[in-house]
Design a protein around this motif. Structure first.
Motif, short mmCIF file in Angstrom:
data_model
loop_
_atom_site.label_atom_id
_atom_site.label_comp_id
_atom_site.label_asym_id
_atom_site.label_seq_id
_atom_site.Cartn_x
_atom_site.Cartn_y
_atom_site.Cartn_z
N HIS A 87 -22.91 -16.75 1.44
CA HIS A 87 -21.67 -17.47 1.15
C HIS A 87 -20.82 -16.74 0.12
O HIS A 87 -21.33 -16.23 -0.89
CB HIS A 87 -22.00 -18.88 0.62
CG HIS A 87 -20.81 -19.66 0.18
ND1 HIS A 87 -19.84 -20.11 1.06
CD2 HIS A 87 -20.41 -20.07 -1.05
CE1 HIS A 87 -18.91 -20.77 0.40
NE2 HIS A 87 -19.23 -20.76 -0.89
N THR A 88 -19.53 -16.65 0.37
CA THR A 88 -18.57 -16.11 -0.58
C THR A 88 -17.61 -17.23 -0.96
O THR A 88 -17.00 -17.85 -0.09
CB THR A 88 -17.78 -14.94 0.03
OG1 THR A 88 -18.68 -13.92 0.44
CG2 THR A 88 -16.81 -14.36 -0.99
N ASP A 89 -17.49 -17.48 -2.24
CA ASP A 89 -16.66 -18.60 -2.70
C ASP A 89 -15.21 -18.42 -2.25
O ASP A 89 -14.57 -17.41 -2.58
CB ASP A 89 -16.69 -18.71 -4.22
CG ASP A 89 -18.04 -19.17 -4.74
OD1 ASP A 89 -18.63 -20.05 -4.10
OD2 ASP A 89 -18.48 -18.66 -5.78
N LEU A 106 -15.43 -25.44 -6.87
CA LEU A 106 -16.36 -24.35 -6.56
C LEU A 106 -17.78 -24.87 -6.39
O LEU A 106 -18.48 -24.55 -5.42
CB LEU A 106 -16.32 -23.29 -7.66
CG LEU A 106 -15.20 -22.26 -7.63
CD1 LEU A 106 -15.32 -21.33 -8.82
CD2 LEU A 106 -15.22 -21.47 -6.33
N THR A 109 -18.23 -26.95 -3.22
CA THR A 109 -18.34 -26.13 -2.01
C THR A 109 -19.73 -25.51 -1.90
O THR A 109 -20.34 -25.52 -0.83
CB THR A 109 -17.27 -25.01 -2.03
OG1 THR A 109 -15.98 -25.60 -2.12
CG2 THR A 109 -17.36 -24.17 -0.78
N ARG A 110 -20.23 -24.99 -3.01
CA ARG A 110 -21.57 -24.39 -2.98
C ARG A 110 -22.63 -25.44 -2.65
O ARG A 110 -23.58 -25.15 -1.89
CB ARG A 110 -21.88 -23.76 -4.34
CG ARG A 110 -21.02 -22.55 -4.66
CD ARG A 110 -21.34 -21.99 -6.03
NE ARG A 110 -20.43 -20.93 -6.40
CZ ARG A 110 -20.46 -20.30 -7.57
NH1 ARG A 110 -21.36 -20.63 -8.48
NH2 ARG A 110 -19.58 -19.34 -7.84
#
Length: 230
Positions: A87-89, A106, A109-110
């Motif tokens: 995963h890329t923020d 952030l 989302t993670r």
């Protein structure tokens, strides 16, 4: 998973591995309590690649030992970590000056990615297409990815490479293009100082600034053979 999902998962596991089935109500209740204690925060299934039944099926096929709740928990932890690693923020929609909102988005989302509620945001490298036309034009103009002025400045730090490049430009034989028969340095490697000890064995392994004369002769002969063949 809640207790109802745990009970269904245990029933599925019992069909695959009868050794895990519990017929006594008290034993079954204790089994549900144990599994719920360890898997209460593990989802039964998600929309993005996780299903606890798949983990149980894989264990039954691969291991002769009855599956334990920690086996499922570890598989979920690994699955979640793998998703986060891919995963890329994305850039949050929140105002960047609002630090708390930015950070909360952030982390949210993670957390959603780790829990399988949304797919990882993967950024893949460009794998097709040629170089930019401006880059190609620049390379044609200077003839190398390293400009001549920079190459000249680097020559004092790379004397061996600079000598080989100068020999190629001037049409002289390149001694490092052949193997040295005296010190046995392979092609592409500089010669080494070779001293013979009293026992007849080789002594010393220091690099020479210049190649052995015999290597120069071999390189000249190889260059002559190439020119004759051409």
């Amino acid at each position: 998973m809640d207790r109802r999902e745990i009970a269904g998962l245990l029933a599925y596991m019992g069909r695959l591995d009868p050794r895990t089935m519990r017929t006594d109500k008290n034993e079954l209740r204790d089994q549900v309590d144990q599994w719920h204690e360890l898997l209460g925060d593990v989802p039964l299934a998600t929309d993005y690649g996780w299903d606890a039944r798949d983990a149980i099926r894989a264990h039954v096929v691969a291991s002769p030992y009855p599956i334990l709740p920690v086996d499922v928990a570890r598989k979920w932890t690994k699955h979640s970590a793998d998703r986060l690693a891919r995963h890329t923020d994305p850039t949050p929609a929140a105002d960047p000056d609002d630090v708390l909102a930015w950070r909360a988005e952030l982390l949210g989302t993670r957390h959603a990615v780790a829990q399988g509620q949304r797919p990882p945001n993967e950024q893949r490298a460009i794998t097709s297409g040629g170089p930019d036309p401006k880059v190609e034009a620049r390379l044609r103009a200077i003839g190398s990815v390293i400009p001549p002025a920079v190459r000249a400045d680097l020559s004092r730090f790379r004397p061996t490479r600079a000598a080989r490049e100068a020999a190629a430009v001037e049409g002289r034989p390149d001694p490092l293009a052949v193997r040295c028969e005296w010190c046995h340095a392979p092609a592409g490697e500089p010669c080494h100082t070779r001293r013979i000890g009293l026992d007849g064995g080789a002594r010393g392994n220091a690099r020479r600034a210049t190649p052995h004369p015999s290597r120069l002769d071999l390189a000249a002969a190889a260059l002559h053979s190439q020119e004759s063949a051409a």
